[in-house]
Motif scaffolding. Sequence first.
Motif, PDB file in Angstrom:
ATOM      1  N   ASN A   1      47.657  13.794 -30.317  1.00 28.35           N
ATOM      2  CA  ASN A   1      47.910  13.004 -29.194  1.00 28.35           C
ATOM      3  C   ASN A   1      47.837  13.426 -27.826  1.00 28.35           C
ATOM      4  O   ASN A   1      47.789  12.870 -26.952  1.00 28.35           O
ATOM      5  N   THR A   2      47.497  14.856 -27.752  1.00 31.16           N
ATOM      6  CA  THR A   2      47.196  15.636 -26.554  1.00 31.16           C
ATOM      7  C   THR A   2      45.803  16.055 -26.610  1.00 31.16           C
ATOM      8  O   THR A   2      45.030  16.076 -27.722  1.00 31.16           O
ATOM      9  N   ARG A   3      45.235  15.934 -25.267  1.00 33.92           N
ATOM     10  CA  ARG A   3      43.719  16.308 -24.984  1.00 33.92           C
ATOM     11  C   ARG A   3      43.671  17.821 -25.638  1.00 33.92           C
ATOM     12  O   ARG A   3      42.512  18.133 -26.508  1.00 33.92           O
ATOM     13  N   ASP A   4      44.484  18.784 -25.545  1.00 33.36           N
ATOM     14  CA  ASP A   4      44.433  20.088 -25.950  1.00 33.36           C
ATOM     15  C   ASP A   4      44.344  19.832 -27.400  1.00 33.36           C
ATOM     16  O   ASP A   4      43.841  20.790 -28.183  1.00 33.36           O
ATOM     17  N   GLY A   5      45.209  19.324 -28.080  1.00 36.09           N
ATOM     18  CA  GLY A   5      45.409  19.136 -29.548  1.00 36.09           C
ATOM     19  C   GLY A   5      44.017  19.023 -30.333  1.00 36.09           C
ATOM     20  O   GLY A   5      43.558  19.225 -30.986  1.00 36.09           O
ATOM     21  N   ARG A   6      43.395  17.589 -29.649  1.00 36.87           N
ATOM     22  CA  ARG A   6      42.271  17.152 -30.104  1.00 36.87           C
ATOM     23  C   ARG A   6      41.030  18.302 -29.775  1.00 36.87           C
ATOM     24  O   ARG A   6      40.218  18.401 -30.822  1.00 36.87           O
ATOM     25  N   ARG A   7      41.091  18.829 -28.758  1.00 30.25           N
ATOM     26  CA  ARG A   7      40.151  19.839 -28.713  1.00 30.25           C
ATOM     27  C   ARG A   7      40.273  21.150 -29.499  1.00 30.25           C
ATOM     28  O   ARG A   7      39.284  21.545 -30.149  1.00 30.25           O
ATOM     29  N   ALA A   8      41.296  21.353 -29.929  1.00 27.29           N
ATOM     30  CA  ALA A   8      41.765  22.510 -30.865  1.00 27.29           C
ATOM     31  C   ALA A   8      41.127  21.905 -32.121  1.00 27.29           C
ATOM     32  O   ALA A   8      40.648  22.722 -33.053  1.00 27.29           O
ATOM     33  N   LEU A   9      41.614  20.788 -32.759  1.00 27.59           N
ATOM     34  CA  LEU A   9      40.941  20.478 -33.827  1.00 27.59           C
ATOM     35  C   LEU A   9      39.516  20.399 -33.919  1.00 27.59           C
ATOM     36  O   LEU A   9      38.927  20.995 -34.974  1.00 27.59           O
ATOM     37  N   VAL A  10      38.762  20.015 -32.814  1.00 32.91           N
ATOM     38  CA  VAL A  10      37.168  19.979 -33.104  1.00 32.91           C
ATOM     39  C   VAL A  10      36.660  21.249 -32.771  1.00 32.91           C
ATOM     40  O   VAL A  10      35.625  21.793 -33.615  1.00 32.91           O
ATOM     41  N   GLU A  11      37.235  22.149 -32.225  1.00 34.61           N
ATOM     42  CA  GLU A  11      36.653  23.485 -32.060  1.00 34.61           C
ATOM     43  C   GLU A  11      37.064  24.434 -33.500  1.00 34.61           C
ATOM     44  O   GLU A  11      35.855  25.078 -33.714  1.00 34.61           O
ATOM     45  N   THR A  12      37.715  23.923 -33.993  1.00 36.37           N
ATOM     46  CA  THR A  12      38.040  24.613 -35.600  1.00 36.37           C
ATOM     47  C   THR A  12      37.209  24.080 -36.506  1.00 36.37           C
ATOM     48  O   THR A  12      36.566  25.002 -37.300  1.00 36.37           O
TER      49      THR A  12
END
Length: 559
Positions: A286-297
């Motif tokens: 639900n956070t921008r940082d969390g979604r970015r972490a998922l994409v980068e992984t």
Amino acid sequence: MEATAPASKEASVEQHAFRIDVCGQQYSLPSDQPNPAVLDSQLRQLMLPSSPALCGMAVDVGPLVADAVEAHVESVMASARRRSVAGRRRSMRKRASLMTTAAMAERQRLAESLVELCDPAQTADSPLTTICDVFALLAAELRDALRDTAESSTAAVVRQIGRVFGAAAAETSKRRSSADAVVEFVAVPQRLDADSDSGADAPAAPDAHSDIGAADALVGLYTTRADAAQPFSTGLAEYLIAGMNRHARDRPNVRHAWALVLTPGAARWCLMESDAIHVTAETNLNTRDGRRALVETFVSLALCESWRLGADPSMRWRPDIGRWAVECPTDACDPLADCTGRQHRRRSARLAPLPLTLYVQPTPLFVADSFFGRFTRCFVAARTPTGECDLVLKDSWQLVPDKEHPDDEIAVLDRIRERMDAAQSTAVYPRLLCGGTVRVASTRDTSLLVLDDVDAYTRWTVPHGYRKPTRAPDSGDDDGGSQKQQQATEEPRLRRVHRRMASGPIGTPLQALTSEHEVVSVLADAMRSHAEILRHAQILHRDISLNNVMAGMWALDRL
């Protein structure tokens, strides 16, 4: 205040990284948990490519893909602004053709699935379609980002091993039901060049596992159960263990696997190896940082080498002959057989012996019930691609001390063969052709190669039959002797070692015999062979069972 403090502490810990001990069928958390922050950092390092060039590409491309995905997500969240007339005019001026318009509309639709996945009210009714859309969005943006870096010298290498993942239902799952509120899926890798957007002249993807499945796939599950994603419950372990067992049973070339656990608005990555399941900290989608972490992984895993994702590089599927080409080590091998590894070792003892390639039938003779532990598998094999299968190939992960290497099955069979040949015995026994430790990129395949620094946190059990060395204290120096004895009686550092051997002939199980006369004759021959081995090699088997006594074809022909 005292009654609510433990609950609050447990709730905060559940967001951190943790490890589940799977050894000995004990799906529990040991008391000596590693530092959560260090464990999470090390697990995320393991999800990066091994090659420095590919790792650098993942670091560069990951933020580009994350920015593109986040732009779609923000556009979906700001739907009221998008519906304004001014927004429509700006959007139409930006789009150059109908194809571009359709592609952007499709990305927006896929982004809606990612937003839906973050909804805390999400149910387990149709999550598979949502998950497939999320993987499709990530794959599409990754393809675009790699096309933009086509001029880079590393891009050619990336496209050789780069992959995108497409989620699909785990058809063999027996737990996929609305009652359990758990949906199992598998993210199967597809080559980037196989995408239709790459053009008609793009080469077809080398589908090396078209009939058996990909070993570098991602195991996944989605659940709305509150306890299934919490470390202090058995829910997560039970589902991951069941999914891993099905994943490994259908794929002979699995060394370990990565898993993705999704819950409404959260995600965790898991590394599943022989003795434990290592789980990263919870990522808040639900956070921008969390979604970015998922994409980068996702980008890191897409650029990882297949062996980094769990595929065994020493096993290659040959669709032209319908067999696996398996490299069998020649640390110990039959001098009377044609083993090139033995000749290489004689020329230079400092170099690793060359493996012997055998050709294995896809259907195994035996597969262990669980991936966790030794995970023993046996296959029938041939010396040539189309030759007769007259060998048994055994593959397992043995738990041995780190510094000491006691005699295992390969060393015992090698000693029996040498001494029986010297005695010119005619007894029938499993004759070792070759065997040893499997090597990946000229490195011994052990748990350390799989886990890297995470290997230090795994709590091993003492293997059956292993006895700790003991030493009496030195009478001349009580303090020094006591210290030596204490060091000698410490628990050994144990590690999983990937061992493989080939032997012959192929036997027939006792259950397949059709008469009492056959059973008695085979058991009599087995007793004579055991007596010969004890007399000439001073080795007694001591584990007589239905699975360890086989009938040779020559014995049945005499009856």
